[in-house]
Scaffold this active site. Structure first.
Site, PDB file in Angstrom:
ATOM      1  N   SER A  75      34.413  38.371  39.128  1.00 44.32           N
ATOM      2  CA  SER A  75      33.718  36.946  39.535  1.00 44.32           C
ATOM      3  C   SER A  75      34.740  35.940  40.086  1.00 44.32           C
ATOM      4  O   SER A  75      35.151  35.789  38.356  1.00 44.32           O
ATOM      5  CB  SER A  75      32.402  36.793  38.734  1.00 44.32           C
ATOM      6  OG  SER A  75      32.244  35.804  38.235  1.00 44.32           O
ATOM      7  N   LYS A  76      34.375  34.758  40.513  1.00 40.46           N
ATOM      8  CA  LYS A  76      35.499  33.845  41.085  1.00 40.46           C
ATOM      9  C   LYS A  76      34.799  32.857  39.836  1.00 40.46           C
ATOM     10  O   LYS A  76      36.116  32.363  39.399  1.00 40.46           O
ATOM     11  CB  LYS A  76      35.227  33.186  42.179  1.00 40.46           C
ATOM     12  CG  LYS A  76      35.455  33.617  43.676  1.00 40.46           C
ATOM     13  CD  LYS A  76      34.688  32.874  44.931  1.00 40.46           C
ATOM     14  CE  LYS A  76      34.622  33.426  46.008  1.00 40.46           C
ATOM     15  NZ  LYS A  76      33.415  33.045  47.344  1.00 40.46           N
ATOM     16  N   ARG A  77      34.214  33.042  39.516  1.00 43.78           N
ATOM     17  CA  ARG A  77      33.553  32.262  38.025  1.00 43.78           C
ATOM     18  C   ARG A  77      34.553  32.873  36.593  1.00 43.78           C
ATOM     19  O   ARG A  77      35.007  31.732  36.374  1.00 43.78           O
ATOM     20  CB  ARG A  77      32.021  32.052  37.959  1.00 43.78           C
ATOM     21  CG  ARG A  77      31.803  30.552  38.618  1.00 43.78           C
ATOM     22  CD  ARG A  77      30.472  30.153  38.470  1.00 43.78           C
ATOM     23  NE  ARG A  77      30.008  31.585  39.707  1.00 43.78           N
ATOM     24  CZ  ARG A  77      29.299  32.384  39.120  1.00 43.78           C
ATOM     25  NH1 ARG A  77      28.120  32.653  38.074  1.00 43.78           N
ATOM     26  NH2 ARG A  77      28.477  33.472  40.025  1.00 43.78           N
ATOM     27  N   ARG A  78      33.986  33.803  36.487  1.00 47.56           N
ATOM     28  CA  ARG A  78      35.136  34.191  35.543  1.00 47.56           C
ATOM     29  C   ARG A  78      36.144  34.862  35.245  1.00 47.56           C
ATOM     30  O   ARG A  78      37.453  34.623  34.221  1.00 47.56           O
ATOM     31  CB  ARG A  78      34.020  35.793  35.358  1.00 47.56           C
ATOM     32  CG  ARG A  78      32.397  35.874  34.223  1.00 47.56           C
ATOM     33  CD  ARG A  78      32.532  37.314  33.283  1.00 47.56           C
ATOM     34  NE  ARG A  78      32.488  37.549  35.072  1.00 47.56           N
ATOM     35  CZ  ARG A  78      30.679  38.137  35.205  1.00 47.56           C
ATOM     36  NH1 ARG A  78      30.245  37.602  34.434  1.00 47.56           N
ATOM     37  NH2 ARG A  78      30.874  39.365  36.024  1.00 47.56           N
ATOM     38  N   ASP A  79      36.626  35.265  36.826  1.00 52.44           N
ATOM     39  CA  ASP A  79      37.989  35.875  36.341  1.00 52.44           C
ATOM     40  C   ASP A  79      39.043  35.412  37.113  1.00 52.44           C
ATOM     41  O   ASP A  79      38.757  34.335  38.475  1.00 52.44           O
ATOM     42  CB  ASP A  79      37.965  37.678  36.693  1.00 52.44           C
ATOM     43  CG  ASP A  79      36.866  38.131  35.981  1.00 52.44           C
ATOM     44  OD1 ASP A  79      37.097  38.382  35.361  1.00 52.44           O
ATOM     45  OD2 ASP A  79      35.510  38.639  36.760  1.00 52.44           O
TER      46      ASP A  79
END
Ligand code: GLU
Length: 450
Positions: free
Chosen positions: A218-222
């Site tokens: 995910s854009k937020r996590r990774d």
């Protein structure tokens, strides 16, 4: 096969964010399929969501496709320019009784003429749609799960599924190769396509990309944007080679290889449906292999933008390209990304190189006899000839006098001069690029901190 039966595939990104590794993998698999079958690759920009599209994001798509070496035969086509055609398709479905108008409260209203403020829903028949997915096999969906879905919004815009299905039909797309996250929309696309009397494409839904925790990337996590990989110094061929292995592998098991061979080996039916682990350590390993294959000139050219950027820790006026030209071949095998070069050469340009605490601890404070070695080295290097053999011999002699082996005697000197316990060969670059005074100053500084 006659040419008209050759595959036509499309990469159909929505420019609502920067190109990420998942989309790049989708683009690559479409391209690999086209190039391995003599088919046609179409680029279609799905830019119908006007509130979220930004022109610079479309530019970035072009840029990163080019960076990866993914070209296309038709396009870019812009979905936003096909609004009239989408309206026609909806009008056709209304005329054929396959869709109906809705009022502001979403109730069906009589009539077949589209008008401002009127949404249109597809009239989903009873039954089951079976998608024979190349990768996932048969996926059967009961229409009761779909309901009558919106194909035209009351604001006068087509929904994703209508535009997507109409465009695939008009562009004679034979294979829709795309991310698994779109699988749930596929039965609707098939229904719309069939209602428009078109043959839906053959679908191939690529497996999800997951991180170490087996969670969807995910854009937020990774770290997923291609831009960030490019900026950190991943080489495009390494990146493309690695992306090709996310869900697919060649039958002969050889993973690191030129793209021409990957094209030869690629089979869409060999793509797995199991989630693919985006393994950054493996990507770094690939990148290291590709970096080692660069010629000295190519390496220098690739490294220069990093070294000349103002992000580097040294004052720009102290940077000397000839020093890097001498160092680059010595450190080539240690680089896993181009940006790793900073830590290999910073000690040659920074008056006070960044000190790595862990190295300091390991090699100086807790190392046996460090104070004696530094004292001895300061005395010996004050007047020994300033060439690497003499300096090396002098340091080793100090170690011997203190009962420590060569590598242990070199360690405190290395940390004092470079700031770290690991790095490039020490003595040769040190005598070549640093003055005796500079080296002695660093040794004394380090000694005074023990
Ligand atoms: N525009 C869609 C997306 O970016 C992809 C549509 C498709 O490949 O069919 O998610």
């Amino acid at each position: 096969m006659s040419p008209t039966h050759q595959p036509r595939v499309r990469f159909a990104p929505s420019p609502t964010g920067y190109l990420h590794v998942g989309s790049a993998r989708t683009a690559l698999f479409n391209w690999l399929y086209a190039r391995s079958t003599g088919g046609t690759m179409v680029l279609r920009i799905e830019d119908t969501d006007e509130s979220r599209n930004r022109p610079e994001l479309t530019q970035a798509i072009f840029e990163y496709l080019e960076w990866l070496g993914i070209d296309y035969d038709e396009g870019p086509l812009y979905q936003s320019e096909r609004r009239e055609r989408h309206r026609e398709a909806v009008q056709q479905l209304l005329g054929d009784g396959r869709a109906y108008l809705c009022d502001a409260d979403d109730n069906e209203i009589p009539g077949t003429e589209m008008a401002d403020g009127r949404a249109v829903r597809f009239r989903t028949p009873e039954g089951t749609t079976v998608i024979d997915d190349v990768i996932r096999g048969e996926v059967a969906v009961d229409h009761a799960q779909l309901g009558d879905f919106v194909i035209w919004r009351s604001d006068g815009s087509p929904t994703f599924v209508l535009a997507n299905a109409a465009d695939d039909a008009d562009m004679a797309i034979t294979h829709a190769i795309r991310g698994e996250d779109l699988l749930s929309s596929t039965p609707r696309a098939v229904l719309v396509s069939e209602a428009l009397s078109a043959t839906p494409p053959i679908y191939a839904h690529l497996p999800l990309l997951v991180n170490e925790q087996r969670k969807k990337l995910s854009k937020r996590r990774d770290d997923v944007s291609l831009e960030s990989y490019q900026q950190r110094g991943f080489l495009a061929p390494a990146m493309a080679n690695y992306l090709a292995l996310l869900g697919w592998g060649p039958r002969d098991g050889v993973e690191i290889r030129p793209m021409a061979e990957i094209i030869e080996q690629f089979r869409l039916e060999d793509v797995n449906k199991a989630p693919a682990f985006f393994d950054r350590a493996k990507l770094e390993h690939f990148n290291g292999v590709y970096i080692r294959e660069l010629s000295p000139e190519e390496l220098l050219e690739a490294l220069t933008p990093y070294l000349e950027s103002d992000q580097m820790p040294w004052p720009t006026e102290r940077y000397r390209p000839e020093v890097v030209a001498a160092m680059a071949p010595l450190v080539q095998e240690k680089l896993r990304t181009l940006s790793d070069i900073e830590r290999q050469v910073d000690w040659l340009f920074c008056p006070d190189p960044p000190m790595d605490e862990a190295s300091w601890d390991k090699a100086v404070v807790r190392g046996r006899a460090s104070a004696e070695i530094l004292d001895g080295a300061i005395a010996a290097l004050a007047d020994c000839p300033w060439d690497s053999e003499s300096v090396k011999d002098a340091v080793f002699a100090v170690g011997e006098a203190n009962g420590v082996n060569r590598s242990k005697s070199q360690a405190p000197v290395r940390v004092a001069v470079t700031g770290r316990s690991v790095g490039p060969p020490l003595f040769e670059p040190m005598v070549q690029h640093l003055s005796r005074e500079e080296v002695l100053r660093r040794l004394r500084d380090a000694r005074s901190q023990l």
